[in-house]
Design an enzyme around this catalytic site. Sequence first.
Site, PDB file in Angstrom:
ATOM      1  CG  HIS A  28      -0.760 -11.202   5.622  1.00 17.72           C
ATOM      2  ND1 HIS A  28      -0.603 -10.081   6.424  1.00 17.72           N
ATOM      3  CD2 HIS A  28       0.315 -11.206   4.784  1.00 17.72           C
ATOM      4  CE1 HIS A  28       0.516  -9.475   6.112  1.00 17.72           C
ATOM      5  NE2 HIS A  28       1.087 -10.119   5.109  1.00 17.72           N
ATOM      6  N   GLY A  30      -2.181  -8.753   8.511  1.00 15.72           N
ATOM      7  CA  GLY A  30      -1.386  -7.515   8.550  1.00 15.72           C
ATOM      8  C   GLY A  30      -1.972  -6.481   7.599  1.00 15.72           C
ATOM      9  CG  HIS A  31      -1.725  -7.160   3.379  1.00 16.81           C
ATOM     10  ND1 HIS A  31      -1.426  -8.490   3.210  1.00 16.81           N
ATOM     11  CD2 HIS A  31      -0.684  -6.480   2.854  1.00 16.81           C
ATOM     12  CE1 HIS A  31      -0.255  -8.613   2.594  1.00 16.81           C
ATOM     13  NE2 HIS A  31       0.220  -7.403   2.376  1.00 16.81           N
ATOM     14  CD  GLN A 140       7.568   1.048  12.405  1.00 15.62           C
ATOM     15  OE1 GLN A 140       6.884   2.052  12.542  1.00 15.62           O
ATOM     16  NE2 GLN A 140       8.785   1.088  11.896  1.00 15.62           N
ATOM     17  CG  LEU A 176       0.473 -12.089  10.351  1.00 18.37           C
ATOM     18  CD1 LEU A 176      -0.952 -11.564  10.260  1.00 18.37           C
ATOM     19  CD2 LEU A 176       0.466 -13.610  10.300  1.00 18.37           C
TER      20      LEU A 176
HETATM   21  P1  AMP Z   1       3.292  -6.072   0.928  1.00 17.21           P
HETATM   22  O1  AMP Z   1       2.068  -6.644   0.304  1.00 17.21           O
HETATM   23  O2  AMP Z   1       4.170  -7.094   1.571  1.00 17.21           O
HETATM   24  O3  AMP Z   1       4.032  -5.127   0.024  1.00 17.21           O
HETATM   25  O4  AMP Z   1       2.785  -5.186   2.139  1.00 17.21           O
HETATM   26  C1  AMP Z   1       1.844  -4.145   1.933  1.00 17.21           C
HETATM   27  C2  AMP Z   1       1.771  -3.303   3.173  1.00 17.21           C
HETATM   28  O5  AMP Z   1       1.369  -4.118   4.285  1.00 17.21           O
HETATM   29  C3  AMP Z   1       3.128  -2.689   3.561  1.00 17.21           C
HETATM   30  O6  AMP Z   1       2.926  -1.382   4.032  1.00 17.21           O
HETATM   31  C4  AMP Z   1       3.602  -3.614   4.646  1.00 17.21           C
HETATM   32  O7  AMP Z   1       4.481  -2.992   5.560  1.00 17.21           O
HETATM   33  C5  AMP Z   1       2.289  -3.969   5.329  1.00 17.21           C
HETATM   34  N1  AMP Z   1       2.447  -5.210   6.075  1.00 17.21           N
HETATM   35  C6  AMP Z   1       2.907  -6.405   5.624  1.00 17.21           C
HETATM   36  N2  AMP Z   1       2.973  -7.304   6.624  1.00 17.21           N
HETATM   37  C7  AMP Z   1       2.541  -6.668   7.743  1.00 17.21           C
HETATM   38  C8  AMP Z   1       2.379  -7.052   9.102  1.00 17.21           C
HETATM   39  N3  AMP Z   1       2.675  -8.279   9.531  1.00 17.21           N
HETATM   40  N4  AMP Z   1       1.920  -6.131   9.979  1.00 17.21           N
HETATM   41  C9  AMP Z   1       1.634  -4.871   9.567  1.00 17.21           C
HETATM   42  N5  AMP Z   1       1.751  -4.448   8.294  1.00 17.21           N
HETATM   43  C10 AMP Z   1       2.206  -5.329   7.393  1.00 17.21           C
END
Ligand code: AMP
Length: 261
Positions: A28, A30-31, A140, A176
Amino acid sequence: MAAMRRASAAWVRAGEVVGLVPTMGALHEGHLTLIRRARRECRRVVVTIYVNPTQFGPKEDLSRYPRPRRHDLALCHEAGVDLVFAPENLYLPDHSTWVEETALSQGRDGASRPGHFRGVATVVLKLFNLTRPTRAYFGQKDAQQVDVIRRMVRDLDVPVRLVTVPTVRDADGLALSSRNRYLLPKERAVAVEFARLLQIAARRKKNPAAWLRAGLKRVPGLSLDYVEPAGGRLCAAVWVGATRLIDNERINFSKTENSRV
Ligand code: AMP
């Protein structure tokens, strides 16, 4: 894994700056913010997509975690990612070595999800060794995860520079998360209320944690896991139906912002 090693070895030999964005997929905005930052700062950008089984508890959502691989690859392609490493499995059947951070991983998510940070630290070190990044990008939103990885890198002398990226939110304030797609429309409204109360609480001068705890307990359809201040941030986790959501915000955010002006 062999192909990944070959690519990273060639980049290291050429002296190129490699940026790593580790993810579990279902990408999404965020990623994508992490990926864009890496794209700006690094010659090579590697995104890993791996739903790491060792960071999930036995009753957690490992099997139902979303895996929209084609869409993820298309997003990475559009964002100019050099290489996507999406292994099926990273562990040998007799894997028996773990990375365990024993201070910052205690409490909060570490308490609610026993073994979670051991799984995270272990897989992140494996991914570092496979991709050999100069810089690695983390959100974060997962504040405790960032703290644990930062400590691991320091304590084990891992040659990588960590970059933390602020939380990206939807227009309604909800952070997100790949898990947001589990939420039914009614549940989404409850999740938005969680984010809203957290934002208000973090700006309160007096006892933001107690205020947030009391506020969240009054929200129908929400069950509180924890509210805890840590490292100058107000951190919280809640259950909305079967979905667990985490979020955090810098305490007295607006005050700090104003004092900078
Ligand atoms: P995940 O796929 O949930 O393991 O997340 C992968 C990376 O994306 C991790 O470093 C998360 O902290 C970061 N991440 C997930 N959601 C967000 C967000 N809304 N804003 C910023 N970074 C995010």
